[in-house]
Design an enzyme around this catalytic site. Structure first.
Site, PDB file in Angstrom:
ATOM      1  CG  ASP A   1     -25.153 -30.446  57.813  1.00  0.00           C
ATOM      2  OD1 ASP A   1     -26.002 -31.054  57.128  1.00  0.00           O
ATOM      3  OD2 ASP A   1     -23.916 -30.659  57.703  1.00  0.00           O
ATOM      4  CB  ILE A   2     -21.308 -32.327  61.180  1.00  0.00           C
ATOM      5  CG1 ILE A   2     -20.116 -32.413  62.110  1.00  0.00           C
ATOM      6  CG2 ILE A   2     -21.016 -33.006  59.851  1.00  0.00           C
ATOM      7  CD1 ILE A   2     -19.804 -33.835  62.568  1.00  0.00           C
TER       8      ILE A   2
ATOM      9  CG  ASN B   1     -29.989 -33.311  48.795  1.00  0.00           C
ATOM     10  OD1 ASN B   1     -30.453 -32.475  48.014  1.00  0.00           O
ATOM     11  ND2 ASN B   1     -29.012 -33.021  49.640  1.00  0.00           N
TER      12      ASN B   1
ATOM     13  N   GLY C   1     -27.673 -36.228  45.647  1.00  0.00           N
ATOM     14  CA  GLY C   1     -26.855 -35.755  46.752  1.00  0.00           C
ATOM     15  C   GLY C   1     -27.186 -36.349  48.101  1.00  0.00           C
ATOM     16  CD  GLN C   2     -31.425 -40.092  50.717  1.00  0.00           C
ATOM     17  OE1 GLN C   2     -32.038 -40.262  49.676  1.00  0.00           O
ATOM     18  NE2 GLN C   2     -31.848 -40.541  51.884  1.00  0.00           N
ATOM     19  CB  SER C   3     -24.394 -38.502  51.873  1.00  0.00           C
ATOM     20  OG  SER C   3     -24.687 -37.526  52.845  1.00  0.00           O
TER      21      SER C   3
ATOM     22  CG  HIS D   1     -31.454 -35.801  55.981  1.00  0.00           C
ATOM     23  ND1 HIS D   1     -31.292 -37.104  55.552  1.00  0.00           N
ATOM     24  CD2 HIS D   1     -30.589 -35.054  55.250  1.00  0.00           C
ATOM     25  CE1 HIS D   1     -30.362 -37.138  54.619  1.00  0.00           C
ATOM     26  NE2 HIS D   1     -29.931 -35.903  54.407  1.00  0.00           N
TER      27      HIS D   1
ATOM     28  CG  HIS E   1     -30.148 -30.326  53.889  1.00  0.00           C
ATOM     29  ND1 HIS E   1     -28.828 -30.480  54.268  1.00  0.00           N
ATOM     30  CD2 HIS E   1     -30.498 -31.488  53.271  1.00  0.00           C
ATOM     31  CE1 HIS E   1     -28.397 -31.685  53.885  1.00  0.00           C
ATOM     32  NE2 HIS E   1     -29.398 -32.312  53.276  1.00  0.00           N
TER      33      HIS E   1
HETATM   34  P1  5GP Z   1     -27.519 -35.415  52.516  1.00  0.00           P
HETATM   35  O1  5GP Z   1     -26.220 -35.300  51.760  1.00  0.00           O
HETATM   36  O2  5GP Z   1     -27.862 -36.867  52.783  1.00  0.00           O
HETATM   37  O3  5GP Z   1     -28.669 -34.667  51.912  1.00  0.00           O
HETATM   38  O4  5GP Z   1     -27.286 -34.719  53.905  1.00  0.00           O
HETATM   39  C1  5GP Z   1     -26.591 -35.317  54.947  1.00  0.00           C
HETATM   40  C2  5GP Z   1     -26.062 -34.223  55.823  1.00  0.00           C
HETATM   41  O5  5GP Z   1     -25.669 -34.788  57.052  1.00  0.00           O
HETATM   42  C3  5GP Z   1     -24.859 -33.493  55.247  1.00  0.00           C
HETATM   43  O6  5GP Z   1     -25.148 -32.123  55.072  1.00  0.00           O
HETATM   44  C4  5GP Z   1     -23.774 -33.726  56.297  1.00  0.00           C
HETATM   45  O7  5GP Z   1     -22.952 -32.610  56.482  1.00  0.00           O
HETATM   46  C5  5GP Z   1     -24.566 -34.072  57.531  1.00  0.00           C
HETATM   47  N1  5GP Z   1     -23.871 -34.936  58.456  1.00  0.00           N
HETATM   48  C6  5GP Z   1     -23.129 -36.043  58.147  1.00  0.00           C
HETATM   49  N2  5GP Z   1     -22.655 -36.612  59.273  1.00  0.00           N
HETATM   50  C7  5GP Z   1     -23.125 -35.852  60.303  1.00  0.00           C
HETATM   51  C8  5GP Z   1     -22.962 -35.948  61.738  1.00  0.00           C
HETATM   52  O8  5GP Z   1     -22.316 -36.843  62.277  1.00  0.00           O
HETATM   53  N3  5GP Z   1     -23.570 -34.973  62.478  1.00  0.00           N
HETATM   54  C9  5GP Z   1     -24.294 -33.970  61.911  1.00  0.00           C
HETATM   55  N4  5GP Z   1     -24.841 -33.062  62.736  1.00  0.00           N
HETATM   56  N5  5GP Z   1     -24.468 -33.863  60.570  1.00  0.00           N
HETATM   57  C10 5GP Z   1     -23.888 -34.796  59.784  1.00  0.00           C
END
Ligand code: 5GP
Ligand code: ZN
Length: 112
Positions: free
Chosen positions: A30-31, A85, A91-93, A98, A100
């Site tokens: 994760d970034i 999420n 919290g899904q963005s 995916h 975690h």
């Molecule tokens: P969500 O919030 O949808 O459950 O998780 C999305 C995740 O993707 C977040 O933890 C965020 O830090 C990660 N993320 C967003 N953009 C990037 C990217 O460009 N590269 C990587 N490796 N992770 C990313």
């Protein structure tokens, strides 16, 4: 899927720090890590959310869990958490399924 960040990562058009891949899934760091180990495990098939998964997706959903425990074992994690999420309110963005994989520190409960 156009404009999907994780599809671009899967295709190699956007860089990531990959830790595992096979024909069906990829795992990359994760970034914005929330723990010393924070890895995203992503099916190569674009499905926008778990709530949209179908019975044909059950094998990959199971394989993701087995991959998570294999990665955790290879990293010698004492314990780990596997989180998904679903939906903005949860919290899904990124709209591509995916999970975690979090570890390397004590994880509290309940999550925020
Ligand atoms: P969500 O919030 O949808 O459950 O998780 C999305 C995740 O993707 C977040 O933890 C965020 O830090 C990660 N993320 C967003 N953009 C990037 C990217 O460009 N590269 C990587 N490796 N992770 C990313
Ligand atoms: Zn996608």
């Amino acid at each position: 899927m156009p404009n999907c960040l994780f599809c671009r990562i899967i295709e190699g058009e956007t860089q990531s720090q990959q830790v595992f891949a096979n024909d069906r899934l990829v795992a990359f760091k994760d970034i914005n890590p929330q723990a010393p180990v924070h890895i995203l495990i992503v099916p190569k098939k674009h499905v926008a959310a778990l709530s949209l998964a179908e019975v044909e997706d059950r094998d990959i959903l199971g394989e993701i869990q087995l991959t998570a425990k294999n990665i955790a074992a290879s990293m010698k994690l004492e314990g780990f958490r596997l989180v998904l999420n679903n939906g903005r309110i949860a919290g899904q963005s990124v709209d591509h399924i995916h999970y975690h994989l979090l570890g390397g520190r004590r994880l509290t409960w309940p999550p925020g």
